[in-house]
Motif scaffolding. Structure first.
Motif, PDB file in Angstrom:
ATOM      1  N   GLU A 106      45.691  44.396  44.519  1.00 46.88           N
ATOM      2  CA  GLU A 106      45.706  45.311  43.386  1.00 46.88           C
ATOM      3  C   GLU A 106      46.150  44.496  42.170  1.00 46.88           C
ATOM      4  OE1 GLU A 106      48.512  48.163  44.701  1.00 46.88           O
ATOM      5  OE2 GLU A 106      47.310  48.750  46.442  1.00 46.88           O
ATOM      6  N   THR A 107      45.307  44.420  41.153  1.00 47.85           N
ATOM      7  CA  THR A 107      45.593  43.525  40.037  1.00 47.85           C
ATOM      8  C   THR A 107      45.582  44.281  38.711  1.00 47.85           C
ATOM      9  OG1 THR A 107      43.295  42.907  39.522  1.00 47.85           O
ATOM     10  CG2 THR A 107      44.391  41.703  41.307  1.00 47.85           C
ATOM     11  N   VAL A 108      46.204  43.646  37.719  1.00 48.15           N
ATOM     12  CA  VAL A 108      46.171  44.163  36.357  1.00 48.15           C
ATOM     13  C   VAL A 108      45.912  42.988  35.421  1.00 48.15           C
ATOM     14  CG1 VAL A 108      48.698  43.955  36.140  1.00 48.15           C
ATOM     15  CG2 VAL A 108      47.427  45.456  34.588  1.00 48.15           C
ATOM     16  N   HIS A 109      44.961  43.194  34.494  1.00 48.43           N
ATOM     17  CA  HIS A 109      44.608  42.159  33.525  1.00 48.43           C
ATOM     18  C   HIS A 109      44.197  42.833  32.233  1.00 48.43           C
ATOM     19  CE1 HIS A 109      41.878  38.628  32.167  1.00 48.43           C
ATOM     20  NE2 HIS A 109      43.120  38.388  31.817  1.00 48.43           N
ATOM     21  N   ASP A 110      44.860  42.475  31.161  1.00 49.54           N
ATOM     22  CA  ASP A 110      44.606  43.102  29.859  1.00 49.54           C
ATOM     23  C   ASP A 110      44.722  44.626  29.935  1.00 49.54           C
ATOM     24  OD1 ASP A 110      44.270  40.694  28.609  1.00 49.54           O
ATOM     25  OD2 ASP A 110      42.082  40.738  28.639  1.00 49.54           O
ATOM     26  N   GLY A 111      45.672  45.095  30.715  1.00 46.23           N
ATOM     27  CA  GLY A 111      45.895  46.528  30.827  1.00 46.23           C
ATOM     28  C   GLY A 111      44.952  47.254  31.766  1.00 46.23           C
ATOM     29  N   GLU A 112      44.008  46.548  32.356  1.00 48.36           N
ATOM     30  CA  GLU A 112      43.027  47.171  33.260  1.00 48.36           C
ATOM     31  C   GLU A 112      43.433  46.920  34.710  1.00 48.36           C
ATOM     32  OE1 GLU A 112      38.288  46.881  34.490  1.00 48.36           O
ATOM     33  OE2 GLU A 112      39.009  45.925  32.653  1.00 48.36           O
ATOM     34  N   HIS A 113      43.534  47.984  35.482  1.00 48.01           N
ATOM     35  CA  HIS A 113      43.883  47.880  36.899  1.00 48.01           C
ATOM     36  C   HIS A 113      42.608  47.906  37.738  1.00 48.01           C
ATOM     37  CE1 HIS A 113      48.285  48.648  36.414  1.00 48.01           C
ATOM     38  NE2 HIS A 113      47.849  49.164  35.265  1.00 48.01           N
ATOM     39  N   ARG A 114      42.513  46.974  38.668  1.00 49.21           N
ATOM     40  CA  ARG A 114      41.332  46.972  39.534  1.00 49.21           C
ATOM     41  C   ARG A 114      41.649  46.231  40.822  1.00 49.21           C
ATOM     42  NH1 ARG A 114      38.291  42.286  39.696  1.00 49.21           N
ATOM     43  NH2 ARG A 114      38.868  40.637  38.228  1.00 49.21           N
ATOM     44  N   PRO A 115      40.950  46.570  41.920  1.00 50.11           N
ATOM     45  CA  PRO A 115      41.122  45.825  43.166  1.00 50.11           C
ATOM     46  C   PRO A 115      40.324  44.517  43.119  1.00 50.11           C
ATOM     47  CG  PRO A 115      39.528  47.573  43.476  1.00 50.11           C
ATOM     48  CD  PRO A 115      40.041  47.726  42.079  1.00 50.11           C
ATOM     49  N   GLU A 116      40.851  43.515  43.749  1.00 50.51           N
ATOM     50  CA  GLU A 116      40.144  42.225  43.826  1.00 50.51           C
ATOM     51  C   GLU A 116      40.201  41.717  45.263  1.00 50.51           C
ATOM     52  OE1 GLU A 116      40.772  37.621  42.422  1.00 50.51           O
ATOM     53  OE2 GLU A 116      41.279  39.196  40.975  1.00 50.51           O
ATOM     54  N   ARG A 117      39.046  41.605  45.879  1.00 55.72           N
ATOM     55  CA  ARG A 117      38.989  41.063  47.224  1.00 55.72           C
ATOM     56  C   ARG A 117      39.126  39.549  47.166  1.00 55.72           C
ATOM     57  NH1 ARG A 117      33.606  39.635  49.283  1.00 55.72           N
ATOM     58  NH2 ARG A 117      34.387  37.717  48.379  1.00 55.72           N
ATOM     59  N   ALA A 118      39.942  39.009  48.035  1.00 58.52           N
ATOM     60  CA  ALA A 118      40.124  37.562  48.098  1.00 58.52           C
ATOM     61  C   ALA A 118      39.976  37.103  49.535  1.00 58.52           C
ATOM     62  CB  ALA A 118      41.496  37.168  47.567  1.00 58.52           C
ATOM     63  N   ILE A 119      39.180  36.073  49.735  1.00 51.55           N
ATOM     64  CA  ILE A 119      39.118  35.381  51.024  1.00 51.55           C
ATOM     65  C   ILE A 119      39.348  33.913  50.689  1.00 51.55           C
ATOM     66  CG2 ILE A 119      37.739  34.843  53.068  1.00 51.55           C
ATOM     67  CD1 ILE A 119      36.186  37.411  52.599  1.00 51.55           C
ATOM     68  N   TRP A 120      40.578  33.490  50.819  1.00 50.31           N
ATOM     69  CA  TRP A 120      41.000  32.170  50.357  1.00 50.31           C
ATOM     70  C   TRP A 120      41.227  31.234  51.533  1.00 50.31           C
ATOM     71  CZ3 TRP A 120      45.384  34.070  46.559  1.00 50.31           C
ATOM     72  CH2 TRP A 120      44.785  34.625  45.428  1.00 50.31           C
ATOM     73  N   VAL A 121      40.600  30.085  51.474  1.00 45.51           N
ATOM     74  CA  VAL A 121      40.839  29.014  52.441  1.00 45.51           C
ATOM     75  C   VAL A 121      41.578  27.904  51.714  1.00 45.51           C
ATOM     76  CG1 VAL A 121      39.782  27.290  53.947  1.00 45.51           C
ATOM     77  CG2 VAL A 121      38.827  29.599  53.834  1.00 45.51           C
ATOM     78  N   ALA A 122      42.626  27.397  52.339  1.00 44.12           N
ATOM     79  CA  ALA A 122      43.470  26.405  51.691  1.00 44.12           C
ATOM     80  C   ALA A 122      42.719  25.092  51.484  1.00 44.12           C
ATOM     81  CB  ALA A 122      44.725  26.162  52.519  1.00 44.12           C
ATOM     82  N   ALA A 123      42.839  24.567  50.278  1.00 41.05           N
ATOM     83  CA  ALA A 123      42.315  23.231  49.977  1.00 41.05           C
ATOM     84  C   ALA A 123      43.350  22.193  50.433  1.00 41.05           C
ATOM     85  CB  ALA A 123      42.048  23.099  48.482  1.00 41.05           C
ATOM     86  N   PRO A 124      42.929  20.938  50.608  1.00 41.28           N
ATOM     87  CA  PRO A 124      43.881  19.924  51.080  1.00 41.28           C
ATOM     88  C   PRO A 124      44.999  19.603  50.098  1.00 41.28           C
ATOM     89  CG  PRO A 124      41.615  19.244  51.492  1.00 41.28           C
ATOM     90  CD  PRO A 124      41.548  20.446  50.602  1.00 41.28           C
ATOM     91  N   ALA A 125      44.804  19.912  48.805  1.00 41.38           N
ATOM     92  CA  ALA A 125      45.822  19.586  47.810  1.00 41.38           C
ATOM     93  C   ALA A 125      45.658  20.520  46.622  1.00 41.38           C
ATOM     94  CB  ALA A 125      45.688  18.123  47.362  1.00 41.38           C
ATOM     95  N   ALA A 126      46.729  20.653  45.850  1.00 45.68           N
ATOM     96  CA  ALA A 126      46.627  21.429  44.606  1.00 45.68           C
ATOM     97  C   ALA A 126      45.607  20.763  43.689  1.00 45.68           C
ATOM     98  CB  ALA A 126      47.991  21.500  43.927  1.00 45.68           C
ATOM     99  N   HIS A 127      44.996  21.553  42.804  1.00 48.02           N
ATOM    100  CA  HIS A 127      43.880  21.042  42.023  1.00 48.02           C
ATOM    101  C   HIS A 127      43.729  21.845  40.747  1.00 48.02           C
ATOM    102  CE1 HIS A 127      42.031  24.644  43.631  1.00 48.02           C
ATOM    103  NE2 HIS A 127      42.354  24.231  44.838  1.00 48.02           N
ATOM    104  N   PRO A 128      43.003  21.326  39.775  1.00 45.35           N
ATOM    105  CA  PRO A 128      42.708  22.105  38.564  1.00 45.35           C
ATOM    106  C   PRO A 128      41.827  23.308  38.901  1.00 45.35           C
ATOM    107  CG  PRO A 128      42.267  19.761  38.219  1.00 45.35           C
ATOM    108  CD  PRO A 128      42.489  19.950  39.685  1.00 45.35           C
ATOM    109  N   MET A 129      41.845  24.302  38.037  1.00 54.96           N
ATOM    110  CA  MET A 129      40.961  25.454  38.208  1.00 54.96           C
ATOM    111  C   MET A 129      39.527  25.029  37.912  1.00 54.96           C
ATOM    112  SD  MET A 129      41.144  29.226  36.409  1.00 54.96           S
ATOM    113  CE  MET A 129      42.781  29.529  37.075  1.00 54.96           C
TER     114      MET A 129
END
Length: 236
Positions: A106-129
């Motif tokens: 459940e997320t909020v961005h710029d005052g707008e609430h919306r659901p966001e599905r996430a299926i995240w697999v870990a990368a080997p290291a932190a990285h830029p977006m």
């Protein structure tokens, strides 16, 4: 009766018929989704049989969501990054040797609430977006002309088909080796692109119910296949 009146009646009838057909399609699709969605007990049993963990709600994952944007920096200086306020249908575990988490935030961005599905697999290291989105070639060209397009990587077919955004051009060029480009361009699985956010990869793909292990495994395989083809990281 005038010709205009007849045409108005015919046109109105067509509109009513079209509206009825659309309404029927919507109802059928909603009914299909309702039948397809697993109940929470069914999802728990199916997920835990694979050795993964399941929680109907676990807000302890909220900081993980927020950290993806905090670690990479936020590219919109006039807007605060999105924030999570809760997490439902949370599944975590390991697939092909890589940790993952799947949830609806459940997320909020710029005052707008919306659901966001996430299926995240870990990368080997932190990285830029980084994001790569499939786009119609002419639109990509127009976007670049007005200064809104992404990076050009020097591969005509790939640059025509995908728009890439990343604050670190060196990292972006290291990510898109020949194997990853080939998968993005020619793989038959339905997806519109992918994003690397802070610590994980996610893919823009149509997953109906991430709690269904069959759908989840297919989604995890796609993400792992992409990670396997990023030459900046050794294969796990």
């Amino acid at each position: 009766m005038s010709v205009g009146a007849i045409l108005a009646i015919v046109f109105g009838g067509v509109l009513l018929l079209a509206a009825g057909v659309i309404a029927l399609i919507v109802l059928v699709r909603r009914a299909g989704r309702a039948r397809a969605a697993m109940s929470a007990p069914e999802a728990r049993a199916a997920v835990e049989s694979r050795g993964w963990t399941f929680a109907e709600r676990d807000d302890s994952y909220v900081p993980l969501y927020d950290r993806q944007y905090d670690r990479t920096g936020w590219a919109e200086p006039w807007h605060r990054p999105p924030r999570a306020t809760g997490a439902t249908g949370v599944i975590s575990g390991t697939h092909r040797g890589r940790p993952f988490v799947a949830a609806t935030f459940e997320t909020v961005h710029d005052g707008e609430h919306r659901p966001e599905r996430a299926i995240w697999v870990a990368a080997p290291a932190a990285h830029p977006m980084l994001s790569a989105t499939r786009i119609v070639g002419p639109q990509n060209t127009i976007n670049r002309t007005i200064g809104m397009g992404g990076l050009q990587l020097g591969d005509e077919e790939f640059d025509w088909s995908f728009e890439v955004h990343c604050d670190d051009e060196t990292f972006a060029r290291a990510v898109f080796g020949p194997e990853l480009k080939a998968l993005l361009l020619h793989d038959s699985r339905p997806f519109r692109g992918f994003a690397l956010r802070g610590e994980h990869i996610d893919v823009f793909d149509p997953v109906g119910d991430h709690r269904d292990p069959n759908e989840l495994v297919a989604a995890l395989d796609l993400r792992c296949d992409m990670l396997d083809r990023i030459p900046v990281w050794s294969r796990g």
